[in-house]
Design a protein around this motif. Structure first.
Motif, PDB file in Angstrom:
ATOM      1  N   ALA A  69     -85.306  92.874 -46.849  1.00 50.99           N
ATOM      2  CA  ALA A  69     -85.311  93.652 -47.958  1.00 50.99           C
ATOM      3  C   ALA A  69     -86.942  94.082 -48.215  1.00 50.99           C
ATOM      4  N   GLY A  70     -87.791  93.360 -48.040  1.00 49.54           N
ATOM      5  CA  GLY A  70     -89.035  93.631 -48.049  1.00 49.54           C
ATOM      6  C   GLY A  70     -89.700  94.510 -47.076  1.00 49.54           C
ATOM      7  N   ALA A  71     -89.071  94.245 -45.722  1.00 50.64           N
ATOM      8  CA  ALA A  71     -89.302  95.121 -44.681  1.00 50.64           C
ATOM      9  C   ALA A  71     -88.719  96.751 -45.150  1.00 50.64           C
ATOM     10  N   LEU A  72     -87.558  96.901 -45.638  1.00 52.46           N
ATOM     11  CA  LEU A  72     -87.079  98.016 -46.070  1.00 52.46           C
ATOM     12  C   LEU A  72     -87.874  98.612 -47.092  1.00 52.46           C
ATOM     13  N   LEU A  73     -88.375  98.086 -48.119  1.00 50.31           N
ATOM     14  CA  LEU A  73     -89.054  98.478 -48.986  1.00 50.31           C
ATOM     15  C   LEU A  73     -90.522  98.970 -48.887  1.00 50.31           C
TER      16      LEU A  73
END
Length: 405
Positions: free
Chosen positions: A81-85
């Motif tokens: 999720a952090g990578a996508l954000l």
């Protein structure tokens, strides 16, 4: 079945490290977009490792209370999720926030992932299995630094990061569907936390000594592996030399990890292997400013090989010489990683300051000398890590009472 579980966890380590190191492959485009120098992007490494270091121990607590499988999935999902954000960032400050979230997810997965391998490989093949999972760490590093660089060059750094995030979410799904704990080890599916066992884990002398001993080698590798491509470009080295170094510093960990796994099971005191590996890694770091285009990739290979050699041996401490209960292995590994991760935060930050000030040669010298000095702390350990007595005396995983109090 244990080899299948090792494969699942290793897939998770590949996904975890791709999303850790692929940011470095985009340093060039990032520097151009945000109007910064490559050394000025070093805080992106530090903020990831700061978050990575903070949540190892809480991740171990969660694994004890909720079970290994749930927390493996949680760590990979948060990192993904952090990578996508991260692709939504419009400036360095915003990107640092999302990179911290990535680091938090990786923090939870890393400690629990090492524990998940250890509980399946008690006694024989313990070091080899951890060497294989460490090799997966290296594969992810190489993919993040090299292949994801090609993805970013063909598309954009945002597309590259989002692709890595999708990989982490896929790995989380696979672990959630298929990972299991050994039969008869119901405590690994989640139990109440025993204060007595927890206190014993958090105060274990071996855990602290090896955590401190890995401070320099750990932080120096995290710095070198992510800065080496930008450093080579700043020195005016050819694209081939820079690309080879970026790839080799990651992929060299595969033979390094396997070599450690095989060798550590055949020597009496692998404490010596740990110290020797950390010192040799540091010597290769000291070589970097002296290397021309031909030798540049040799130093990079040596750094990657010896770091992962050392890391594979280091991971055996909680389940080997420290004798931590299986349900608390995640916490013990988390404590070691937390202590070492201080180096992963401090050294990239210091490198950026030194490279922008006195210059790269001074920065690399500080990295190498710090690795040598801290590695010597391991000589104070009372017992060797692993050794032949552990390897040939496998024991079943004990099921202990873990009621509160």
């Amino acid at each position: 079945m244990k080899w299948g579980m090792l494969a699942l966890v290793s897939l998770g380590f590949v996904a975890m490290t791709v999303n850790w190191f692929n940011i470095a492959a985009g340093f060039g485009p990032l520097a151009d977009e945000f109007g910064l120098s490559v050394p000025s992007l070093a805080p992106l490494i530090s903020v990831f490792v700061a978050a990575y270091g903070l949540l190892h121990i809480p991740g171990g607590f969660l694994a004890t209370r909720w079970g290994l499988r749930r927390v493996l999935v949680l760590g990979l999902a948060v990192e993904g999720a952090g990578a996508l954000l991260s692709v939504t960032a419009q400036n360095l400050a915003q990107l640092m926030v999302w990179r911290a979230l990535c680091g938090a997810g990786a923090s939870v997965f890393a400690a629990v992932g090492i524990a998940a391998v250890s509980v399946w490989f008690t006694g024989r093949h313990h070091t080899l299995a951890l060497g294989i999972s460490s090799a997966a760490f290296s594969v992810g590093t190489a993919l993040g630094l090299y292949v994801w660089g090609d993805i970013g060059a063909a598309t954009s750094w945002r597309t590259a990061l989002s692709t890595g995030g999708a990989l982490a979410l896929a790995a989380a799904l696979v672990c959630g569907l298929f990972f299991r704990v050994p039969e008869g080890a119901d405590a690994l599916d989640g139990v109440r936390i025993s204060r007595v066992a927890l206190r014993r884990t958090l105060t274990d002398r071996e855990i602290w000594l090896y955590g401190i001993a890995f401070f320099g080698a750990y932080g120096a590798y995290l710095t070198g592996s992510q800065i080496i491509a930008g450093y080579g470009e700043d020195r005016g080295l050819s694209g081939g030399a820079v690309g080879a170094a970026a790839f080799l510093i990651g992929i060299a960990g595969v033979p390094g990890s396997i070599a450690a796994g095989r060798l550590a099971e055949r020597v009496r005191s692998t404490r010596t292997l740990f110290v020797a590996g950390a010192v040799l890694e540091s010597l290769f770091l000291l070589m970097l400013p002296l290397c021309g285009p031909t030798a540049f990739w040799i130093a990079a290979f040596g750094i990657g090989f010896m770091f992962n050699f050392t890391f594979a041996v280091w991971q055996t401490v909680p389940g080997g010489s420290a004798r931590i209960e299986p349900e608390h292995l995640g916490t013990a590994v988390g404590l070691m990683l937390t202590v070492s991760a201080v180096g992963g935060f401090v050294l990239p930050w210091a490198f950026g300051l030194l490279a922008d000030g006195p210059g790269y040669p001074v920065a690399w010298t500080v990295m190498g000398m710090t690795g040598i000095v801290t590695a010597l702390v391991a000589l104070a350990a009372r017992r060797p890590v692993g050794g032949t007595t552990d390897v040939h005396s496998p024991a079943p995983i004990p099921v202990r009472s873990t009621e509160s109090g």
